[in-house]
Scaffold this active site. Structure first.
Site, mmCIF file in Angstrom:
data_model
loop_
_atom_site.group_PDB
_atom_site.id
_atom_site.type_symbol
_atom_site.label_atom_id
_atom_site.label_comp_id
_atom_site.label_asym_id
_atom_site.label_seq_id
_atom_site.Cartn_x
_atom_site.Cartn_y
_atom_site.Cartn_z
ATOM 1 N N MET A 54 3.896 0.118 -0.429
ATOM 2 C CA MET A 54 4.069 0.392 -1.853
ATOM 3 C C MET A 54 3.519 -0.793 -2.641
ATOM 4 O O MET A 54 3.694 -1.947 -2.244
ATOM 5 C CB MET A 54 5.540 0.577 -2.163
ATOM 6 C CG MET A 54 6.038 1.911 -1.663
ATOM 7 S SD MET A 54 7.799 2.035 -1.833
ATOM 8 C CE MET A 54 8.014 3.761 -1.425
ATOM 9 N N SER A 69 -2.240 4.968 -5.342
ATOM 10 C CA SER A 69 -2.409 6.039 -6.341
ATOM 11 C C SER A 69 -3.570 5.717 -7.277
ATOM 12 O O SER A 69 -4.345 6.608 -7.649
ATOM 13 C CB SER A 69 -1.122 6.222 -7.147
ATOM 14 O OG SER A 69 -0.082 6.626 -6.281
ATOM 15 N N ASP A 85 -2.549 12.261 -2.568
ATOM 16 C CA ASP A 85 -1.754 11.051 -2.758
ATOM 17 C C ASP A 85 -0.400 11.238 -2.066
ATOM 18 O O ASP A 85 0.032 12.374 -1.844
ATOM 19 C CB ASP A 85 -1.564 10.777 -4.255
ATOM 20 C CG ASP A 85 -1.047 9.358 -4.507
ATOM 21 O OD1 ASP A 85 -1.349 8.457 -3.695
ATOM 22 O OD2 ASP A 85 -0.353 9.153 -5.518
ATOM 23 N N GLU A 86 0.272 10.143 -1.735
ATOM 24 C CA GLU A 86 1.558 10.179 -1.015
ATOM 25 C C GLU A 86 1.432 11.040 0.247
ATOM 26 O O GLU A 86 2.321 11.832 0.583
ATOM 27 C CB GLU A 86 2.678 10.724 -1.919
ATOM 28 C CG GLU A 86 2.853 9.986 -3.235
ATOM 29 C CD GLU A 86 3.424 8.576 -3.104
ATOM 30 O OE1 GLU A 86 3.809 8.192 -1.976
ATOM 31 O OE2 GLU A 86 3.462 7.866 -4.115
ATOM 32 N N ALA A 87 0.333 10.838 0.955
ATOM 33 C CA ALA A 87 0.013 11.689 2.110
ATOM 34 C C ALA A 87 1.000 11.537 3.266
ATOM 35 O O ALA A 87 1.032 12.374 4.172
ATOM 36 C CB ALA A 87 -1.407 11.396 2.599
ATOM 37 N N GLN A 88 1.822 10.478 3.246
ATOM 38 C CA GLN A 88 2.827 10.326 4.310
ATOM 39 C C GLN A 88 3.815 11.488 4.306
ATOM 40 O O GLN A 88 4.428 11.779 5.323
ATOM 41 C CB GLN A 88 3.586 9.000 4.170
ATOM 42 C CG GLN A 88 4.572 8.906 3.009
ATOM 43 C CD GLN A 88 3.927 8.487 1.693
ATOM 44 O OE1 GLN A 88 2.711 8.377 1.604
ATOM 45 N NE2 GLN A 88 4.740 8.250 0.677
ATOM 46 N N CYS A 92 5.879 -14.547 0.031
ATOM 47 C CA CYS A 92 5.525 -15.792 0.737
ATOM 48 C C CYS A 92 4.017 -16.022 0.749
ATOM 49 O O CYS A 92 3.547 -17.058 1.199
ATOM 50 C CB CYS A 92 6.047 -15.759 2.170
ATOM 51 S SG CYS A 92 5.127 -14.634 3.242
ATOM 52 N N CYS A 101 6.328 -9.013 4.129
ATOM 53 C CA CYS A 101 5.766 -9.197 5.464
ATOM 54 C C CYS A 101 6.915 -9.007 6.463
ATOM 55 O O CYS A 101 8.088 -9.079 6.090
ATOM 56 C CB CYS A 101 5.092 -10.556 5.613
ATOM 57 S SG CYS A 101 6.227 -11.949 5.738
#
Ligand SMILES: [Zn+2]
Length: 196
Positions: free
Chosen positions: A11, A16, A86-89, A146, A181
């Site tokens: 994200m 997008s 978009d938001e293909a997950q 970080c 991370c």
């Protein structure tokens, strides 16, 4: 030959925005774009692709029972140049297979933008199928606080704690997400255990 593209990232990695820029670039060349977004994502209203930098375009909502191949075949003359998701997950794995068939049988490029993994670092079923079937895979990158490359979509509760349990598909509420991370994500959980 047309290809199936998967552009993944956490994200905040401008997925997008990139989806809408890709649409703009094709339309500028006089091509027609079919913009899609799974109905599972309701954050900015079903049927809109919305970017944090303020871009927004209407999109057709994809529901689990839809056959994208059949819809495309029946409406080919309306949008036969390029497909952008978009938001293909949140696509069902069968949608990815249908898109793959559109690429091959109609020579239409399909660009899918989405997350690789959820807040538990587990892959979304739609993303897994894209990794299996895409011709071209690349990562859109963004940074952790970080300075390292973010790879986890950390789910944060109202108190600012990292959450690692819950529904994969839970969207909204008092929770939010933060790109981190892996190292910082682990460290945040350990700190919470120590403080508890
Ligand atoms: Zn970090």
């Amino acid at each position: 030959m047309a290809k199936l593209y998967f552009r993944y990232g956490v994200m905040g990695s401008s997925k997008s925005a990139q989806a809408l820029i890709t649409k703009f670039n094709y339309e500028e060349q006089g091509m027609r774009v079919w913009l899609l977004k799974p109905a599972a994502d309701t954050r900015n209203g079903v049927g809109n692709v919305h970017s944090r930098i303020g871009l927004e375009k209407p999109a057709d909502a994809v529901t689990d029972d839809m056959d994208l191949y059949e819809i495309f075949r029946d409406r080919e003359k309306e949008f036969n140049d390029v497909i952008i998701v978009d938001e293909a997950q949140f696509l069902h794995p069968s949608h990815v297979e249908q898109l793959r068939d559109i690429v091959d049988n109609y020579n239409v490029p399909v660009f899918c933008f989405g997350l690789r993994t959820d807040f538990r670092t587990k892959m979304f079923p739609g993303s897994a199928r894209l990794f299996e079937l895409a011709d071209s895979i690349s990562e859109l990158k963004t940074v952790c606080t970080c300075g390292g490359k973010a790879m986890v979509n950390a789910r944060i509760d109202g108190e600012g704690n990292v959450i690692t349990e819950g529904e994969q598909l839970y969207i909204g509420g008092n929770e939010s997400y933060r790109p981190m991370c892996y190292k910082c994500w682990k460290k945040a959980q350990q700190k919470e255990v120590e403080e508890a």
